[in-house]
Design a protein around this motif. Structure first.
Motif, PDB file in Angstrom:
ATOM      1  N   ASP A 176     -88.618 -27.696   9.791  1.00  0.00           N
ATOM      2  CA  ASP A 176     -87.238 -28.608  10.335  1.00  0.00           C
ATOM      3  C   ASP A 176     -87.814 -29.144  11.418  1.00  0.00           C
ATOM      4  O   ASP A 176     -88.594 -28.992  12.316  1.00  0.00           O
ATOM      5  N   CYS A 233     -84.404 -20.085  13.479  1.00  0.00           N
ATOM      6  CA  CYS A 233     -85.362 -21.044  13.576  1.00  0.00           C
ATOM      7  C   CYS A 233     -86.144 -20.986  12.444  1.00  0.00           C
ATOM      8  O   CYS A 233     -86.980 -20.370  11.937  1.00  0.00           O
ATOM      9  N   ASP A 234     -86.288 -22.085  11.191  1.00  0.00           N
ATOM     10  CA  ASP A 234     -86.783 -22.603  10.256  1.00  0.00           C
ATOM     11  C   ASP A 234     -88.008 -23.296  10.265  1.00  0.00           C
ATOM     12  O   ASP A 234     -88.018 -24.511  11.829  1.00  0.00           O
ATOM     13  N   ASP A 293     -79.315 -15.318   6.970  1.00  0.00           N
ATOM     14  CA  ASP A 293     -78.012 -15.793   8.348  1.00  0.00           C
ATOM     15  C   ASP A 293     -76.077 -15.434   7.197  1.00  0.00           C
ATOM     16  O   ASP A 293     -75.386 -15.602   7.841  1.00  0.00           O
ATOM     17  N   TYR A 339     -82.783 -31.362   8.649  1.00  0.00           N
ATOM     18  CA  TYR A 339     -82.792 -30.503   7.659  1.00  0.00           C
ATOM     19  C   TYR A 339     -83.692 -31.105   6.879  1.00  0.00           C
ATOM     20  O   TYR A 339     -83.339 -31.917   6.264  1.00  0.00           O
ATOM     21  N   ASN A 359     -80.771 -21.995  10.195  1.00  0.00           N
ATOM     22  CA  ASN A 359     -81.130 -23.140  11.020  1.00  0.00           C
ATOM     23  C   ASN A 359     -81.106 -23.775  12.030  1.00  0.00           C
ATOM     24  O   ASN A 359     -81.186 -24.186  12.513  1.00  0.00           O
ATOM     25  N   GLN A 410     -92.090 -29.193  14.129  1.00  0.00           N
ATOM     26  CA  GLN A 410     -90.984 -28.203  14.819  1.00  0.00           C
ATOM     27  C   GLN A 410     -91.204 -28.177  15.632  1.00  0.00           C
ATOM     28  O   GLN A 410     -90.538 -27.577  16.752  1.00  0.00           O
TER      29      GLN A 410
END
Length: 345
Positions: free
Chosen positions: A123, A119-120, A212, A236, A184, A48
């Motif tokens: 991902d 931001c995850d 979210d 994802y 995300n 990421q």
């Protein structure tokens, strides 16, 4: 589905004040603060970070809030920060209370007057993710919330399918009962970020389930411009530790419908309403009436609640989802002993 081929890395680029000033003169949204919540992410976070470094939009700053990782997550982030100018990558300690609280903490940490992107840690962003968001948000003075579709991928990042395409409009009547502006992929311009900052304390106090979903509710309720990009923005990744997981399979939808009737969903809705109550005055007049009507409906016996919700025009994006919502309401599964009182602040 072919794996999207990445462009050559552009590097994160410096994050000087002159970049913000130049962006402001050109009408662009300027620097974007990327808010990354991390926890035990050593297995995936390097990929990421590399995708952030490879963004074609160079004016970004990364703020990472780590929730007490015991693996190499913090060391990987520290090494990444060392490759960039001082201040462009910041690592802080999270509250240690789960992903949602960690993201609310990050919203508080974001610089005032700056656009933000959730931001995850697991991902992988496509190279033009931020650039496309910046283009969509360009020159919008009013609050604006951008989100996009994703490519659902296996743990090894082999693509599986694209996320669902939503056909119905995005808006407050949908946001109150469905989370579908993917966190995300979400980017908020500075005006929308200010709104989230104003509401984060109430969201924390209400113990919301999903940052979210709350962000979609608050931004849509305040009349923000909602922009949903039909082009996927990222891979994802699905794995055992995924915080939410895909929602497009029959099994996933069955699990979600099950939560409607198990009572979990009703508790989540009640928490969301409690979080929105102190922000009542930030909503549009029409959406204040919708919020008040929804809160009142949840205090009614099941069949009356379902009838009132239908009259308000609340909907999920599929006919089956909307039918399940009303059925759960009619069965009394959304009713709370005491609905949140909505007061104008």
């Amino acid at each position: 589905m072919p794996h999207p081929s990445p462009d050559p890395p552009h590097g994160g680029g410096p994050y000087p004040r002159r970049a913000a000033a130049a962006a402001a003169r050109s009408g662009a949204i300027g620097p974007i603060a990327i808010l990354l919540a991390s926890f035990q992410g050593a297995r995936h976070i390097a990929a990421q970070l590399a995708s952030i470094e490879g963004q074609s939009y160079p004016h970004w700053r990364l703020i990472v809030s780590d929730d007490g990782s015991r693996d190499d997550t913090r060391a990987i982030i520290a090494a990444f920060a060392a490759r960039h100018p001082s201040g462009q990558v910041v690592l802080s300690a999270g509250p240690g209370q789960g992903a949602t609280r960690n993201f609310l903490h990050l919203i508080d940490l974001a610089p005032a007057g700056t656009a933000i992107a959730f931001c995850d840690q697991d991902d992988v962003w496509f190279p033009h993710k931020l650039a496309r968001a910046a283009e969509a948000l360009d020159r919008l003075a009013e609050p604006a919330h951008y989100a996009a579709r994703t490519v659902i991928a296996r743990d090894d990042l082999v693509p599986v399918t694209e996320s669902r395409r939503f056909e119905r409009p995005f808006g407050f009547r949908n946001a109150l009962v469905q989370a579908c502006m993917a966190g995300n992929t979400s980017v908020f311009n500075a005006a929308a970020a200010r709104l989230l900052k104003a509401g984060s304390a109430a969201a924390r106090s209400a113990a919301i389930e999903s940052h979210d979903w709350w962000a979609y509710q608050l931004s849509s309720g305040a009349g923000a411009r909602l922009i949903h990009d039909g082009r996927p923005a990222l891979l994802y990744r699905q794995h055992a530790r995924s915080e939410m997981g895909r929602n497009d399979t029959a099994a996933a939808m069955a699990r979600r419908f099950g939560k409607l009737f198990a009572g979990d969903y009703g508790l989540w809705v009640a928490a969301n309403l409690a979080a929105l109550a102190p922000m009542h005055g930030h909503l549009t007049p029409e959406n204040r009436e919708i919020l008040d009507g929804f809160a009142a409906a949840l205090a009614l016996p099941g069949p009356l609640a379902a009838r009132r919700m239908r009259a308000l025009g609340l909907y999920r994006h599929t006919a089956a989802g909307t039918a399940a919502l009303y059925a759960a309401a009619a069965a009394g599964r959304l009713r709370q002993p005491r609905s949140p009182r909505i007061r104008i602040r």
